[in-house]
Design a protein around this motif. Structure first.
Motif, PDB file in Angstrom:
ATOM      1  N   GLN A  20      31.171 -10.311  60.549  1.00 15.87           N
ATOM      2  CA  GLN A  20      30.213  -9.205  60.450  1.00 15.87           C
ATOM      3  C   GLN A  20      29.363  -9.301  59.176  1.00 15.87           C
ATOM      4  OE1 GLN A  20      32.694  -5.757  60.741  1.00 15.87           O
ATOM      5  NE2 GLN A  20      32.646  -5.703  62.997  1.00 15.87           N
ATOM      6  N   ALA A  58      25.181 -18.563  67.757  1.00 19.72           N
ATOM      7  CA  ALA A  58      24.351 -17.711  68.609  1.00 19.72           C
ATOM      8  C   ALA A  58      22.869 -18.026  68.409  1.00 19.72           C
ATOM      9  CB  ALA A  58      24.618 -16.241  68.304  1.00 19.72           C
ATOM     10  N   SER A  59      22.165 -18.129  69.541  1.00 15.90           N
ATOM     11  CA  SER A  59      20.743 -18.458  69.490  1.00 15.90           C
ATOM     12  C   SER A  59      19.854 -17.222  69.434  1.00 15.90           C
ATOM     13  CB  SER A  59      20.380 -19.301  70.718  1.00 15.90           C
ATOM     14  OG  SER A  59      20.671 -18.584  71.894  1.00 15.90           O
ATOM     15  N   SER A  60      20.434 -16.053  69.593  1.00 13.51           N
ATOM     16  CA  SER A  60      19.643 -14.826  69.584  1.00 13.51           C
ATOM     17  C   SER A  60      20.503 -13.681  69.068  1.00 13.51           C
ATOM     18  CB  SER A  60      19.127 -14.522  70.987  1.00 13.51           C
ATOM     19  OG  SER A  60      20.216 -14.200  71.825  1.00 13.51           O
ATOM     20  N   PRO A  61      19.884 -12.618  68.569  1.00 17.75           N
ATOM     21  CA  PRO A  61      20.672 -11.461  68.122  1.00 17.75           C
ATOM     22  C   PRO A  61      21.524 -10.871  69.241  1.00 17.75           C
ATOM     23  CG  PRO A  61      18.426 -11.332  67.276  1.00 17.75           C
ATOM     24  CD  PRO A  61      18.442 -12.472  68.242  1.00 17.75           C
ATOM     25  N   ALA A  62      21.030 -10.893  70.481  1.00 18.38           N
ATOM     26  CA  ALA A  62      21.803 -10.307  71.577  1.00 18.38           C
ATOM     27  C   ALA A  62      23.082 -11.096  71.842  1.00 18.38           C
ATOM     28  CB  ALA A  62      20.942 -10.262  72.851  1.00 18.38           C
ATOM     29  N   SER A  63      22.966 -12.438  71.896  1.00 21.25           N
ATOM     30  CA  SER A  63      24.162 -13.239  72.141  1.00 21.25           C
ATOM     31  C   SER A  63      25.129 -13.138  70.978  1.00 21.25           C
ATOM     32  CB  SER A  63      23.771 -14.692  72.381  1.00 21.25           C
ATOM     33  OG  SER A  63      23.104 -15.221  71.247  1.00 21.25           O
ATOM     34  N   ARG A  64      24.566 -13.004  69.742  1.00 24.73           N
ATOM     35  CA  ARG A  64      25.451 -12.848  68.581  1.00 24.73           C
ATOM     36  C   ARG A  64      26.192 -11.507  68.652  1.00 24.73           C
ATOM     37  NH1 ARG A  64      25.421 -10.810  63.304  1.00 24.73           N
ATOM     38  NH2 ARG A  64      26.483 -12.160  61.782  1.00 24.73           N
ATOM     39  N   GLN A  65      25.491 -10.463  69.101  1.00 27.18           N
ATOM     40  CA  GLN A  65      26.122  -9.144  69.192  1.00 27.18           C
ATOM     41  C   GLN A  65      27.218  -9.142  70.261  1.00 27.18           C
ATOM     42  OE1 GLN A  65      25.277  -6.930  66.932  1.00 27.18           O
ATOM     43  NE2 GLN A  65      26.885  -5.552  67.603  1.00 27.18           N
ATOM     44  N   GLY A  74      25.134 -13.740  57.724  1.00 30.27           N
ATOM     45  CA  GLY A  74      23.821 -13.544  58.321  1.00 30.27           C
ATOM     46  C   GLY A  74      23.576 -14.500  59.463  1.00 30.27           C
ATOM     47  N   SER A  75      22.406 -14.430  60.064  1.00 27.35           N
ATOM     48  CA  SER A  75      22.022 -15.322  61.148  1.00 27.35           C
ATOM     49  C   SER A  75      20.627 -15.875  60.851  1.00 27.35           C
ATOM     50  CB  SER A  75      22.012 -14.571  62.466  1.00 27.35           C
ATOM     51  OG  SER A  75      21.599 -15.418  63.508  1.00 27.35           O
ATOM     52  N   VAL A 131      29.601 -16.728  67.494  1.00 25.34           N
ATOM     53  CA  VAL A 131      28.812 -15.912  66.562  1.00 25.34           C
ATOM     54  C   VAL A 131      27.963 -16.813  65.674  1.00 25.34           C
ATOM     55  CG1 VAL A 131      28.943 -14.308  64.622  1.00 25.34           C
ATOM     56  CG2 VAL A 131      30.428 -13.987  66.588  1.00 25.34           C
TER      57      VAL A 131
END
Length: 415
Positions: free
Chosen positions: A114, A74-81, A117-118, A71
């Protein structure tokens, strides 16, 4: 099926033959045999399942820690999700919720991940390090608890056997024949199986074949051996799950090549190694020509087939030391260690020739000629991002010059 019986009943049947001569000794021994039976039953019914649960919770906590790390990285919102979803799945497992310690810590970890932030702030990273350390320590504690309890129960069983042996020796003058027979039974059907179980437990490994036990008549021993076999199967299943998760984290699901995140780490290591030893290295970016037209006219299924086929051709053509990933869409990034741009250009032309000699065949039988453009640059003495940017300029020049070609972009300091 091999016949089994309860150890207590078998020993009682043997001892009844000598009841007239040594009734007191039989009663005395019966107390110890009952204690052994109770300890073996506890090992079967409580200790082994409890130990398995400790081991599983420990692996879940370690996996939760790894997914939490994903998490943050993660390099992108999708991978983080995706990583957050796996964190939620692990935290919601029934076994995790049954233990107050793991339930509390898992809920704390999930809530923390959760909230952040990212990209993560330095304070969040520091807080995560503390949580990660707690997860690791609790996983270790759970494993140690299971091992200690199993060792204690086995030691208890050994003590019961030793006490029975001492009492049998004490009554040797009264029931010499009984002692000899009894000791042989204990040695063959109890001590040796327990020693074998101890050796198997000390070397149990998911990477090794499942342990095989010879059939024995003692139901308690058979129950422990069966539990060990099931435990090994659980270890192997968990190891396979871990490997699948690692593959999901490092490879592109469509092509099977490295994904961009994992490639960047590997490529950075290769760049650093080349800089440290002063060795040549080439960075390149390739793009399939007119790929959007393939998707628009033939459909995305055909486009996916083209990407998979091209990825397979890369695996067959490139060297084992070369690194390649699906950089995004129809783009592919390359790192060629120990290779000058001119030598890498020869590899690219070899790949181009193979692609032209082997037109792609779509699932419906149609043949499709696919070409690619590539930009290459000398990566020695430069960082990865700079080299990829120069390679991208070469790719742009190859596209502008008519596609289906490779262009080397010179470094500014080399003119």
């Amino acid at each position: 099926m091999h016949r089994t019986w309860r150890a207590g009943r078998f020993l009682l049947a043997v001892s009844s033959l000598f009841a007239v001569l040594a009734l007191a000794a039989v009663v005395w021994l019966g107390v110890d045999l009952h204690a052994f039976r109770r300890a073996a039953g506890q090992l079967q019914a409580e200790t082994v399942p409890w130990t398995l649960e400790r081991q599983r919770l420990g692996r879940n906590l370690e996996q939760l820690r790894l997914e939490g790390q994903r998490v943050l990285m993660a390099s992108s919102p999708a991978s983080r999700q995706d990583a957050l979803f796996l964190v939620h799945v692990l935290s919601a497992q029934p076994g995790m919720a049954d233990d107050p310690r793991t339930a509390s810590l898992a809920a704390e970890v999930e809530g923390f991940l959760q909230r952040i932030g990212s990209p993560a702030a330095p304070a969040d990273i520091q807080a995560w390090e503390a949580l990660s350390s707690r997860l690791r320590l609790m996983a270790d504690d759970l494993s140690v608890e299971g091992g200690k309890r199993m060792s204690h129960e086995l030691a208890h069983l050994s003590n019961e056997i030793d006490e029975a042996s001492y009492k049998l020796f004490f009554n040797l003058l009264l029931v010499a024949g009984f002692v000899v027979v009894f000791l042989r039974i204990v040695q063959r059907y109890l001590i040796r199986p327990l020693q074998r179980i101890q050796r198997v437990l000390s070397s149990l490994d998911a990477r090794l074949p499942a342990p095989a036990f010879p059939p024995g008549p003692m139901a308690e021993i058979r129950a422990v051996e069966d539990a060990i076999v099931r435990f090994h199967a659980t270890l192997r299943e968990n190891d396979e799950v871990r490997l699948r998760l690692e593959r999901l984290a490092t490879t592109d699901g469509l092509t099977g090549l490295f994904n961009r995140h994992h490639f960047m780490g590997l490529a950075a290591d290769e760049m650093a190694r080349a800089a440290r030893y002063g060795r040549p290295i080439t960075v390149a970016i390739a793009d399939l020509d007119h790929f959007k037209q393939i998707n628009d006219t033939l459909g995305h299924a055909a486009g996916d087939h083209v990407l998979r086929t091209f990825a397979g051709l890369l695996g067959e053509t490139l060297r084992q030391t070369d690194r390649v990933c699906r950089y995004g869409g129809e783009e592919f990034a390359f790192v060629f260690p120990e290779t000058t741009p001119e030598e890498a250009l020869q590899l690219a032309e070899r790949l181009r020739a193979r692609l032209l000699d082997n037109p792609l065949v779509l699932p419906d039988g149609r043949r499709l000629e696919v070409t690619f453009s590539m930009g290459l640059t000398d990566g020695s003495g430069c960082d990865l991002e700079e080299s990829l940017a120069r390679a991208d300029l070469g790719l742009y020049e190859a596209k502008r010059s008519g596609r289906n070609r490779s262009v080397i972009t010179q470094r500014p300091d080399l003119g």
